[in-house]
Design a protein around this motif. Sequence first.
Motif, mmCIF file in Angstrom:
data_model
loop_
_atom_site.group_PDB
_atom_site.id
_atom_site.type_symbol
_atom_site.label_atom_id
_atom_site.label_comp_id
_atom_site.label_asym_id
_atom_site.label_seq_id
_atom_site.Cartn_x
_atom_site.Cartn_y
_atom_site.Cartn_z
ATOM 1 N N LEU A 92 0.739 -1.128 0.059
ATOM 2 C CA LEU A 92 0.004 0.028 0.016
ATOM 3 C C LEU A 92 0.899 1.233 -0.081
ATOM 4 N N LEU A 93 2.002 1.290 0.564
ATOM 5 C CA LEU A 93 3.065 2.338 0.614
ATOM 6 C C LEU A 93 4.146 2.329 -0.143
ATOM 7 N N GLY A 94 4.765 0.983 -0.075
ATOM 8 C CA GLY A 94 6.045 0.921 -0.867
ATOM 9 C C GLY A 94 5.892 0.767 -2.439
ATOM 10 N N LEU A 95 4.750 0.112 -2.853
ATOM 11 C CA LEU A 95 4.646 0.120 -4.244
ATOM 12 C C LEU A 95 4.310 1.552 -4.728
ATOM 13 N N PRO A 96 3.554 2.327 -4.232
ATOM 14 C CA PRO A 96 3.272 3.800 -4.989
ATOM 15 C C PRO A 96 4.468 4.761 -4.577
ATOM 16 N N LEU A 97 5.334 4.265 -3.542
ATOM 17 C CA LEU A 97 6.480 5.173 -3.453
ATOM 18 C C LEU A 97 7.593 4.917 -4.298
ATOM 19 N N GLY A 98 7.482 3.415 -4.759
ATOM 20 C CA GLY A 98 8.547 3.145 -5.789
ATOM 21 C C GLY A 98 8.399 3.664 -7.188
ATOM 22 N N THR A 99 6.983 3.630 -7.414
ATOM 23 C CA THR A 99 6.525 4.221 -8.649
ATOM 24 C C THR A 99 6.613 5.681 -8.699
ATOM 25 N N LEU A 100 6.592 6.270 -7.719
ATOM 26 C CA LEU A 100 6.798 7.912 -7.662
ATOM 27 C C LEU A 100 8.249 8.212 -7.821
ATOM 28 N N LEU A 101 9.120 7.271 -7.407
ATOM 29 C CA LEU A 101 10.761 7.273 -7.677
ATOM 30 C C LEU A 101 10.758 7.148 -9.151
ATOM 31 N N PHE A 102 10.452 6.229 -9.834
ATOM 32 C CA PHE A 102 10.588 6.040 -11.061
ATOM 33 C C PHE A 102 10.020 7.184 -12.093
ATOM 34 N N LEU A 103 8.799 7.598 -11.754
ATOM 35 C CA LEU A 103 8.150 8.591 -12.570
ATOM 36 C C LEU A 103 8.736 10.036 -12.361
ATOM 37 N N GLN B 283 13.396 -0.426 -9.270
ATOM 38 C CA GLN B 283 14.366 -1.215 -10.201
ATOM 39 C C GLN B 283 13.533 -1.896 -11.209
ATOM 40 N N SER B 284 12.397 -2.548 -10.629
ATOM 41 C CA SER B 284 11.665 -3.395 -11.721
ATOM 42 C C SER B 284 11.162 -2.443 -12.695
ATOM 43 N N LEU B 285 10.718 -1.176 -12.535
ATOM 44 C CA LEU B 285 10.158 -0.331 -13.463
ATOM 45 C C LEU B 285 11.082 0.327 -14.175
ATOM 46 N N LEU B 286 12.377 0.569 -13.693
ATOM 47 C CA LEU B 286 13.549 0.870 -14.731
ATOM 48 C C LEU B 286 13.817 -0.179 -16.029
ATOM 49 N N LEU C 203 3.038 -0.147 -17.247
ATOM 50 C CA LEU C 203 4.103 -0.343 -16.220
ATOM 51 C C LEU C 203 3.932 -1.566 -15.295
ATOM 52 N N TYR C 204 2.737 -1.803 -14.783
ATOM 53 C CA TYR C 204 2.601 -2.837 -13.770
ATOM 54 C C TYR C 204 2.259 -3.908 -14.583
ATOM 55 N N GLU D 4 3.709 -4.807 -17.543
ATOM 56 C CA GLU D 4 5.086 -5.281 -18.182
ATOM 57 C C GLU D 4 5.855 -5.754 -17.089
ATOM 58 N N ALA D 5 5.950 -5.230 -15.905
ATOM 59 C CA ALA D 5 6.882 -5.585 -14.935
ATOM 60 C C ALA D 5 6.235 -6.413 -13.862
ATOM 61 N N ARG D 6 5.131 -7.081 -14.115
ATOM 62 C CA ARG D 6 4.495 -7.712 -12.971
ATOM 63 C C ARG D 6 5.346 -8.837 -12.417
ATOM 64 N N SER D 7 5.904 -9.630 -13.315
ATOM 65 C CA SER D 7 6.883 -10.900 -12.934
ATOM 66 C C SER D 7 7.662 -10.355 -11.772
ATOM 67 N N SER D 8 8.606 -9.260 -12.371
ATOM 68 C CA SER D 8 9.554 -8.560 -11.516
ATOM 69 C C SER D 8 9.070 -8.158 -10.285
ATOM 70 N N LEU D 9 8.030 -7.545 -10.091
ATOM 71 C CA LEU D 9 7.454 -7.037 -9.023
ATOM 72 C C LEU D 9 7.129 -8.018 -8.084
ATOM 73 N N ILE D 10 6.688 -9.263 -8.438
ATOM 74 C CA ILE D 10 6.423 -10.270 -7.827
ATOM 75 C C ILE D 10 7.799 -10.809 -6.890
ATOM 76 N N ILE D 11 8.792 -11.168 -7.761
ATOM 77 C CA ILE D 11 10.031 -11.539 -7.429
ATOM 78 C C ILE D 11 10.491 -10.617 -6.451
ATOM 79 N N GLY D 12 10.695 -9.335 -6.711
ATOM 80 C CA GLY D 12 11.060 -8.007 -5.888
ATOM 81 C C GLY D 12 10.162 -8.399 -4.264
ATOM 82 N N PHE D 13 8.684 -8.540 -4.483
ATOM 83 C CA PHE D 13 8.335 -8.836 -3.105
ATOM 84 C C PHE D 13 8.604 -9.813 -2.600
ATOM 85 N N THR D 14 9.011 -10.827 -3.249
ATOM 86 C CA THR D 14 9.137 -12.255 -2.574
ATOM 87 C C THR D 14 10.535 -11.956 -1.904
#
Length: 232
Positions: free
Chosen positions: A43-54, A125-128, A153-154, A156-166
């Motif tokens: 709820l917080l890390g995902l939008p914050l990481g997206t903000l960092l990328f954008l 990193q996943s979005l980059l 973005l999400y 295209e990067a969904r697999s990487s996002l899941i690995i990062g969350f794991t």
Amino acid sequence: MITLLATTDEPYSERLVDFMPEIIQSLIDTGIMMVFAMAAAILLGLPLGTLLFLTSDGKPRENKVINNIANTFVNIIRAFPFLLLVVAMLPLIRRFYGRATGDPVAASFPMMLISLALYARFVEQSLLDVPTGVIELAEAMGASTSQLVFKFLYVEARSSLIIGFTTALVSFVSYSTIMGVVGGGGIGDFAIRYGYQRFETDIMYTAIVIIIVLVEIAQWLGLKLARKFDKK
């Protein structure tokens, strides 16, 4: 003060049965901490990481001020040794929650803080790694910011996002064991109390095996889910 227990000839299996209620309760406490940490990450890390990328250089919503503030926040939290972060937060937790130790909810606050910062960096990193052509296509189609994020973005990067969350989840398990040092409860606290303070090493090793099993299950499920959503 370290308490020495008298030597006992009671078989390990019988002692394990005696300790089972406490082991189960410690796992419940760890589960509570993990739920809070995972919720904060999503709820917080995902939008914050997206903000960092954008808002980074050359990206669709480039904004150096916002990016520098977000980057500084994430860097400070991640650079802070977790045990020192916990100790530093104890007065704040006690002030606003009423207690700072012996409660899995109280122990969840530093877990939430480190989890959102850790996962935010994984998300960035996943979005980059998303091909530039995907962003260019979204802009050519006149996609809004929300459409760019959720439909391009999400996806295209969904697999990487899941690995990062794991990967982050495995770290959350490790952080939850550290909470035992300050009496935060959970399986780590159980291992410290019985393995270190009472020298019942067999019970301590049992707790360690449980932690390892939890990590392996989380890793297996995360990688399996990532492969399922991998578009490549």
